[in-house]
Design a protein around this motif. Sequence first.
Motif, PDB file in Angstrom:
ATOM      1  N   GLU A  40     -13.020 -49.531  25.664  1.00  0.00           N
ATOM      2  CA  GLU A  40     -14.034 -48.754  26.377  1.00  0.00           C
ATOM      3  C   GLU A  40     -13.407 -47.580  27.126  1.00  0.00           C
ATOM      4  O   GLU A  40     -12.363 -47.706  27.761  1.00  0.00           O
ATOM      5  N   GLY A  74     -18.381 -44.368  20.698  1.00  0.00           N
ATOM      6  CA  GLY A  74     -18.370 -43.111  21.437  1.00  0.00           C
ATOM      7  C   GLY A  74     -17.338 -42.129  20.915  1.00  0.00           C
ATOM      8  O   GLY A  74     -17.607 -40.932  20.789  1.00  0.00           O
ATOM      9  N   SER A  77     -18.429 -40.649  17.579  1.00  0.00           N
ATOM     10  CA  SER A  77     -19.483 -39.662  17.784  1.00  0.00           C
ATOM     11  C   SER A  77     -18.926 -38.354  18.335  1.00  0.00           C
ATOM     12  O   SER A  77     -19.244 -37.258  17.854  1.00  0.00           O
ATOM     13  N   SER A  78     -18.067 -38.457  19.342  1.00  0.00           N
ATOM     14  CA  SER A  78     -17.490 -37.249  19.947  1.00  0.00           C
ATOM     15  C   SER A  78     -16.613 -36.494  18.960  1.00  0.00           C
ATOM     16  O   SER A  78     -16.563 -35.256  18.982  1.00  0.00           O
ATOM     17  N   SER A 107     -27.863 -46.556  17.292  1.00  0.00           N
ATOM     18  CA  SER A 107     -27.849 -45.472  18.275  1.00  0.00           C
ATOM     19  C   SER A 107     -28.248 -44.143  17.653  1.00  0.00           C
ATOM     20  O   SER A 107     -28.171 -43.100  18.311  1.00  0.00           O
ATOM     21  N   THR A 109     -26.758 -42.336  15.565  1.00  0.00           N
ATOM     22  CA  THR A 109     -25.631 -41.406  15.572  1.00  0.00           C
ATOM     23  C   THR A 109     -25.306 -40.985  14.145  1.00  0.00           C
ATOM     24  O   THR A 109     -25.127 -41.829  13.266  1.00  0.00           O
TER      25      THR A 109
END
Length: 315
Positions: A40, A74, A77-78, A107, A109
């Motif tokens: 995380e 995350g 995606s970034s 999500s 994405t």
Amino acid sequence: MDLLFLGTGSGVPAKHRNVSSIALKLLEERNSIWMFDCGEATQHQILHTTLKPRKIEKIFITHMHGDHIFGLPGLLSSRAFQGGETPLTIYGPVGIKQYVLSSLRFSATHIKYPIKFVEFSDNECIFQDTQFKVTVRKLKHGIPSYGFRIEESDHEGTLQADALKAAGVPFGPMFGKLKNGEKVILEDGTVIDGKDFVGPSQKGRVVTILGDTVRTNASIELAENADVLVHESTFTHKDVKLATSYNHSTNVQAAETAKQANAKKLLLTHISARYLSNDVYELQKEAQTIFPETYVMQDLKEISIPLERKGDELK
């Protein structure tokens, strides 16, 4: 080749340590980055570095516990938002593909670059090209957990350019032939043998990165003669019973593994948040009594792994 520790804590994030993630920087070798685990907020940690997510070529996951994978959706995606268009390969235990695809699907994405998944079991060569070979072995943890051995191919010997110039060899095409070990004839009839002007080949580097584990022979085999061994040290040795009950290792057990494997350097990570600065110093000091080249890693610490040039002299 450099190791950048993005997260060195275990279980849950702490103020002084984020959860597990390591970047193996191969910028000179292949202009890319390999990531090992992605806990995380890994992408938040990256913001404090010069790493470019678009350069992440491969992600290796040691096991499916949350503190090692919750940062994946995350980051993926970034990477798309930040110009990442090149393919990415994710290596991990069975289940990693379903976890990633489900996270992205639910999500909504949309990833513009292709993602390849390689799910492994035990004792496999999961990647090999002309530069590197990566093998995986199963360790011993509460769930399937794995360690990786990254082996660099040997480097060809260096051409002794100054010695060639001193011998009267003009710079140009002859240098290329001599580098290949061929013979050339100078204008005055002198025969120059390339084998006499190329230093010995240099042994490739070996990096071993282990997932969570109790002490096991597989760790020793993966770390045999490694330049660097990255080993978890969730607990100090005074808490050895606690370590065993949670399927983790102590600092002393990690040091004993490094010693048995004849590794050159031991880097301890995955430190429990219960240990603060003074505790961490003692943790390192205790391990050094068994294996002197032991160092406890901190978040954002970067370790260079230089290529040895010993014996690279004119034959």
